[in-house]
Scaffold this motif. Structure first.
Motif, PDB file in Angstrom:
ATOM      1  N   GLU A  31       0.857  -1.178   0.000  1.00 39.24           N
ATOM      2  CA  GLU A  31       0.000   0.000   0.000  1.00 39.24           C
ATOM      3  C   GLU A  31       0.893   1.227   0.000  1.00 39.24           C
ATOM      4  O   GLU A  31       1.677   1.430   0.932  1.00 39.24           O
ATOM      5  CB  GLU A  31      -0.916   0.026   1.228  1.00 39.24           C
ATOM      6  CG  GLU A  31      -2.012  -1.014   1.261  1.00 39.24           C
ATOM      7  CD  GLU A  31      -3.204  -0.653   0.382  1.00 39.24           C
ATOM      8  OE1 GLU A  31      -3.386   0.551   0.091  1.00 39.24           O
ATOM      9  OE2 GLU A  31      -3.942  -1.566  -0.013  1.00 39.24           O
ATOM     10  N   SER A 101      -6.427   0.115   5.719  1.00 42.66           N
ATOM     11  CA  SER A 101      -6.376  -0.081   4.273  1.00 42.66           C
ATOM     12  C   SER A 101      -5.601  -1.343   3.924  1.00 42.66           C
ATOM     13  O   SER A 101      -6.016  -2.117   3.043  1.00 42.66           O
ATOM     14  CB  SER A 101      -5.731   1.137   3.600  1.00 42.66           C
ATOM     15  OG  SER A 101      -5.645   0.944   2.192  1.00 42.66           O
ATOM     16  N   HIS A 105      -7.367  -4.613   2.171  1.00 42.43           N
ATOM     17  CA  HIS A 105      -6.748  -5.176   0.970  1.00 42.43           C
ATOM     18  C   HIS A 105      -6.513  -6.673   1.156  1.00 42.43           C
ATOM     19  O   HIS A 105      -6.841  -7.485   0.263  1.00 42.43           O
ATOM     20  CB  HIS A 105      -5.436  -4.432   0.698  1.00 42.43           C
ATOM     21  CG  HIS A 105      -4.764  -4.825  -0.577  1.00 42.43           C
ATOM     22  ND1 HIS A 105      -3.669  -4.140  -1.077  1.00 42.43           N
ATOM     23  CD2 HIS A 105      -5.000  -5.818  -1.463  1.00 42.43           C
ATOM     24  CE1 HIS A 105      -3.285  -4.714  -2.214  1.00 42.43           C
ATOM     25  NE2 HIS A 105      -4.065  -5.734  -2.465  1.00 42.43           N
TER      26      HIS A 105
END
Length: 293
Positions: A31, A101, A105
């Motif tokens: 990320e 996040s 994911h």
């Protein structure tokens, strides 16, 4: 060990100094230039996301396979600056949003809806972040001497802005005064000897001092309103098991045990051990319980 001052300064904001490029490859999530490695342990139908403690790696969860591996598939993550995980300088300090996040994911990649959590020591902060941000998806919570419920005085000093933070950074480069202070504290019994041993072990090399500095500074935003965490766990009726070491001087039972008392579905398990071996001792305990069924 860095070869010059330039390399040392770069490491303060760069890649994980403990990561070896020739180690066997494990799965990871990327990320925004940061990377989160994880390993898969067990083959059970339930999912458990596990976060280790400071100075460890996901490999420390391997003993959990014989204890939980038939019931759970354990996804054990390397915290940033540990194992194969790295946090890019533009992502420092780590925000809760970026951590979530990463996890979203990961969950999407593996088509996981609901999951349980386990966090040991500093990994407790990662587990509590997911409790705070994703409470509806959590089935169970296992906390092993977790950081994040009661922040220590020394943690606060390390993450304060200004001259105290600069003093700690200088300790990374020139540790002699720090170790001299430890000798004085030990001489006058100001600090328990197990804390002295812990500090020596975690700060006896430049890469170790870099890691502790960057971890404390980069994870400083992972703080919580514990009353809100309790409210969320009770609202969603999440069963919580807290494992603590009776002789633990790092995460004292007196400081975090009250958290369990406020939970509708809370259980406190006190083991006759200290901090360093607690994760292994919990794995042994769970294994014995499984064998007794």
């Amino acid at each position: 060990m860095p070869n010059n001052a330039g390399e040392l300064i770069a490491l303060l904001h760069g890649a994980n100094p403990f990561h070896h490029p020739n180690l066997p490859q494990v799965p990871y999530i990327i990320e925004d230039k940061s990377k989160l490695h994880y390993r898969v342990i067990g083959r059970g139908s339930k999912v458990l996301l596990a976060f280790h403690g400071y100075g460890q790696s996901s490999a420390y969860y391997l003993p959990m396979e014989r204890a939980l591996g038939q019931d759970y598939t354990i996804y054990a993550f390397d915290l940033f600056f540990h194992g194969g995980s790295s946090l890019h300088k533009q992502n420092m300090p780590l925000s809760k949003e970026l951590l979530v996040s990463f996890v979203r994911h990961f969950l999407d990649k593996h088509q996981i809806d609901r999951f349980s959590l386990m966090g040991f020591s500093m990994g407790g902060k990662f587990a509590l972040t997911l409790v705070e941000r994703m409470p509806k998806r959590i089935e169970e919570l296992f906390l092993i001497a977790p950081d994040g419920i009661k922040t220590s005085f020394w943690y606060n000093i390390a993450t304060y802005p200004g001259w105290l933070q600069q003093l700690f950074k200088r300790t990374v480069l020139k540790p002699a005064p720090f170790f001299k202070l430890l000798q004085v504290l030990h001489k006058y019994n100001v600090v328990h000897k197990s804390l002295i041993r812990f500090a020596h072990f975690q700060m006896d090399s430049t890469p170790k001092r870099l890691r502790i500095y960057r971890s404390w500074i980069s994870f400083r935003e992972l703080n919580f309103d514990i009353r809100h965490i309790v409210s969320l766990l009770n609202k969603h009726q999440v069963p919580v098991t807290m494992f603590l070491g009776e002789y633990d001087q790092i995460i004292s039972p007196k400081r975090v045990g009250v958290f369990v008392e406020a939970l509708d579905k809370g259980e406190l398990v006190l083991l006759k051990t200290g901090h360093s071996y607690l994760l292994q001792d919990v794995a042994d305990l769970l294994h014995r319980k499984r064998m007794a069924l």
